[in-house]
Design a protein around this motif. Structure first.
Motif, PDB file in Angstrom:
ATOM      1  N   TYR A 104       6.417 -23.959  33.228  1.00 13.64           N
ATOM      2  CA  TYR A 104       5.971 -22.586  32.687  1.00 13.64           C
ATOM      3  C   TYR A 104       4.864 -22.761  31.640  1.00 13.64           C
ATOM      4  CZ  TYR A 104       9.521 -19.925  34.766  1.00 13.64           C
ATOM      5  OH  TYR A 104      10.425 -19.230  35.752  1.00 13.64           O
ATOM      6  N   LYS A 105       4.880 -23.731  30.960  1.00 15.26           N
ATOM      7  CA  LYS A 105       3.502 -23.974  30.281  1.00 15.26           C
ATOM      8  C   LYS A 105       2.431 -24.198  30.892  1.00 15.26           C
ATOM      9  CE  LYS A 105       1.734 -27.308  26.713  1.00 15.26           C
ATOM     10  NZ  LYS A 105       1.956 -28.701  26.066  1.00 15.26           N
ATOM     11  N   TRP A 106       2.213 -24.790  32.115  1.00 16.71           N
ATOM     12  CA  TRP A 106       1.327 -24.901  33.148  1.00 16.71           C
ATOM     13  C   TRP A 106       0.975 -23.405  33.620  1.00 16.71           C
ATOM     14  CZ3 TRP A 106       1.329 -25.677  38.664  1.00 16.71           C
ATOM     15  CH2 TRP A 106      -0.184 -26.021  39.341  1.00 16.71           C
ATOM     16  N   PHE A 107       1.868 -22.803  34.052  1.00 13.57           N
ATOM     17  CA  PHE A 107       1.922 -21.462  34.595  1.00 13.57           C
ATOM     18  C   PHE A 107       1.102 -20.705  33.569  1.00 13.57           C
ATOM     19  CE2 PHE A 107       5.532 -21.375  37.521  1.00 13.57           C
ATOM     20  CZ  PHE A 107       4.824 -22.386  38.468  1.00 13.57           C
ATOM     21  N   ASN A 108       1.346 -20.563  32.307  1.00 13.52           N
ATOM     22  CA  ASN A 108       0.787 -19.866  31.379  1.00 13.52           C
ATOM     23  C   ASN A 108      -0.848 -20.233  30.955  1.00 13.52           C
ATOM     24  OD1 ASN A 108       2.476 -17.811  30.275  1.00 13.52           O
ATOM     25  ND2 ASN A 108       3.833 -19.562  29.711  1.00 13.52           N
ATOM     26  N   THR A 109      -0.894 -21.609  30.915  1.00 17.05           N
ATOM     27  CA  THR A 109      -2.317 -22.067  31.023  1.00 17.05           C
ATOM     28  C   THR A 109      -3.220 -21.611  32.169  1.00 17.05           C
ATOM     29  OG1 THR A 109      -1.547 -24.118  30.019  1.00 17.05           O
ATOM     30  CG2 THR A 109      -3.814 -24.188  30.846  1.00 17.05           C
ATOM     31  N   LEU A 110      -2.497 -21.572  33.554  1.00 16.71           N
ATOM     32  CA  LEU A 110      -3.528 -20.983  34.626  1.00 16.71           C
ATOM     33  C   LEU A 110      -3.875 -19.501  34.457  1.00 16.71           C
ATOM     34  CD1 LEU A 110      -1.481 -22.603  37.716  1.00 16.71           C
ATOM     35  CD2 LEU A 110      -3.942 -23.162  36.669  1.00 16.71           C
ATOM     36  N   LEU A 111      -2.846 -18.948  33.785  1.00 10.61           N
ATOM     37  CA  LEU A 111      -2.795 -17.524  33.613  1.00 10.61           C
ATOM     38  C   LEU A 111      -4.098 -17.232  32.794  1.00 10.61           C
ATOM     39  CD1 LEU A 111       0.033 -14.942  33.320  1.00 10.61           C
ATOM     40  CD2 LEU A 111      -1.440 -14.826  31.466  1.00 10.61           C
ATOM     41  N   ILE A 112      -4.210 -17.814  31.665  1.00 14.00           N
ATOM     42  CA  ILE A 112      -5.110 -17.707  30.341  1.00 14.00           C
ATOM     43  C   ILE A 112      -6.490 -18.064  31.190  1.00 14.00           C
ATOM     44  CG2 ILE A 112      -5.872 -18.137  28.352  1.00 14.00           C
ATOM     45  CD1 ILE A 112      -2.958 -18.806  27.404  1.00 14.00           C
ATOM     46  N   ASN A 113      -6.601 -19.308  31.688  1.00 12.68           N
ATOM     47  CA  ASN A 113      -7.898 -19.939  31.991  1.00 12.68           C
ATOM     48  C   ASN A 113      -8.592 -19.037  33.314  1.00 12.68           C
ATOM     49  OD1 ASN A 113      -7.542 -21.570  30.114  1.00 12.68           O
ATOM     50  ND2 ASN A 113      -6.898 -23.332  31.388  1.00 12.68           N
ATOM     51  N   ASN A 114      -7.664 -18.314  34.078  1.00 12.04           N
ATOM     52  CA  ASN A 114      -8.024 -17.755  35.360  1.00 12.04           C
ATOM     53  C   ASN A 114      -7.776 -16.294  35.334  1.00 12.04           C
ATOM     54  OD1 ASN A 114      -8.671 -20.250  37.131  1.00 12.04           O
ATOM     55  ND2 ASN A 114      -6.841 -20.677  36.089  1.00 12.04           N
TER      56      ASN A 114
END
Length: 437
Positions: A104-114
């Motif tokens: 979920y930490k990675w998912f949230n990073t993807l969500l913000i960056n993309n």
């Protein structure tokens, strides 16, 4: 199932139709069916795949499988490998917890960056039942017995209205390909034990178990809604929010017949689990504390004070040179010379600059410290000053001192030292201002 899924989206999750979605895809049957359904509805989806490297070649084959399918569909894909075992050993947490946190930490990073709007996961009705039973066996509160929520912030679970049997039947009928996770066959984990040994017996006793479970969840969610409403009403009367603190008025709280239940509602989200110790705080002496990983609950006289843990600053002295006009760390302070004294406030002092010995220093208070409080005769230990001013432990822990050659000039934000105040003989007036951060 495609028609039912489309109706479910249109009736309950219509906002997804115009959004940019990130689909968590493991390669298993659930996520591959969700991928198929979203693709058929022409939703704006991209795919994220986690390789936790827990099953050797099998994990890499899962990654290759997902990648090849997504490339055929010409959908954007994100893949990340995690050294999950090393994280688990380092953090001293279970593999399952670490994998979830990493995911979920990675998912949230993807969500913000993309600029994704939502993350979609493939949890279904049987998953919700398993979660209910897991929480039930662990002694959960009401909130843990309401199943998996359809939406939790930016995480959406659009398959919760479908059973595992429905998903499997649809995958077979529609020729949806997927990969089996060998770990699903193991009874090493509690979820798998429930899935293989307990739930089949419950379904045998009640063939309509999932329908009954949905009704139960609906009832529990309505009960939770009532609890939340009552909790908010009482919260406004009993709790005061000050900066990052929550101050709970104990006399007001304990007048309520079920005050422990309200306390649970307010405190549980901050990671507390030792409820016997928390309930004991009401009758404990001032200074008693209970800790979670991120927060502290402190008993202080007639209050319980909830505040986040802070990284302690090393006990060093921060020096201020004579020509320095501003300090930004550890406090925000400003220095300037003035011709006269304006109205004084707790965050501002005026001192006789000639009485100061530079460099000045800022430091934390220590046992044995004393000063001459302005407006009083004689000197006083800081510990006695704090007691007389009725400072809480939390107040005392946040106190900083401004010192000149080991003499306290100012208990910052609280009291000036009499020895440094401006008198008729003063020729240089130094104004010192402190701004709370």
């Amino acid at each position: 199932m495609l028609t039912k899924f489309q109706n479910h989206i249109n009736q309950n999750l219509a906002f997804l139709n115009e959004k940019k979605l990130l689909l968590a895809t493991s390669g298993g049957i659930d996520s591959m069916v969700l991928l198929y359904l979203c693709y058929e509805l022409k939703l704006d989806i991209s795919v994220a795949h986690c390789n936790f490297q827990l099953r050797g070649e099998e994990s890499d084959e899962d990654e290759d499988f997902v990648k090849s399918h997504i490339e055929k569909l010409q959908i954007p894909i994100f893949i990340k490998k995690f050294d999950t075992k090393s994280f688990s050993e380092k953090e001293k947490l279970s593999i399952q917890v670490v994998a979830r946190n990493l995911r979920y930490k990675w998912f949230n990073t993807l969500l913000i960056n993309n600029n994704f709007d939502y993350i979609l996961t493939a949890h279904h009705l049987d998953d919700s039942l398993e979660t209910f039973l897991i929480n039930f066996t662990r002694g959960s509160g009401l909130d843990g017995l309401t199943g998996i929520p359809q939406q939790n912030g930016n995480i959406i679970r659009p398959l919760l209205v479908f059973s595992r049997n429905e998903i499997e039947a649809f995958a077979n009928e529609s020729n949806v390909e997927w990969r089996e996770d060998s770990s699903n066959a193991s009874d090493k984990y509690l979820r798998n034990k429930l899935r293989h040994d307990v739930i089949p017996v419950l379904k045998e006793l009640n063939p309509s178990l999932l329908d009954s479970f949905q009704k139960t969840i609906s009832n529990l969610q309505q009960a939770q809604s009532l609890v939340d409403d009552a909790s908010r009403m009482v919260y406004r009367k009993v709790v005061t929010d000050i900066n990052f603190q929550k101050r709970i008025n104990l006399p007001e709280l304990m007048q309520l017949p079920n005050y422990q239940a309200y306390l649970y509602q307010w405190i549980e989200p901050f990671g507390f689990s030792d409820w016997d110790s928390i309930n004991d705080l009401a009758a404990a002496q001032s200074g008693k504390q209970v800790f979670s990983e991120t927060h502290v609950l402190l008993k202080d006289r007639n209050e319980l004070i909830l505040f986040p843990k802070q990284n302690e600053i090393e006990p060093v002295n921060f020096l201020i040179s004579k020509d320095q006009r501003e300090v930004k760390f550890p406090l925000k302070m400003a220095f300037c010379n003035v011709d006269d004294i304006s109205i004084q406030a707790t965050n501002t002092i005026f001192v006789d600059e000639d009485k100061l010995k530079f460099p000045l220093e800022i430091r934390k208070w220590q046992e044995g410290d004393w000063f001459y409080p302005s407006g009083m005769n004689g000197r006083k230990k800081l510990s006695k000053f704090f007691k007389d001013e009725k400072f809480s432990l939390l107040d005392k822990s946040s106190i900083w001192l401004l010192c000149s050659e080991n003499q306290i000039v100012w208990v910052i934000g609280k009291r000036l030292d009499e020895r440094f105040k401006v008198t008729e003989e003063t020729t240089k007036i130094l104004k010192i201002n402190y701004t709370a951060q």
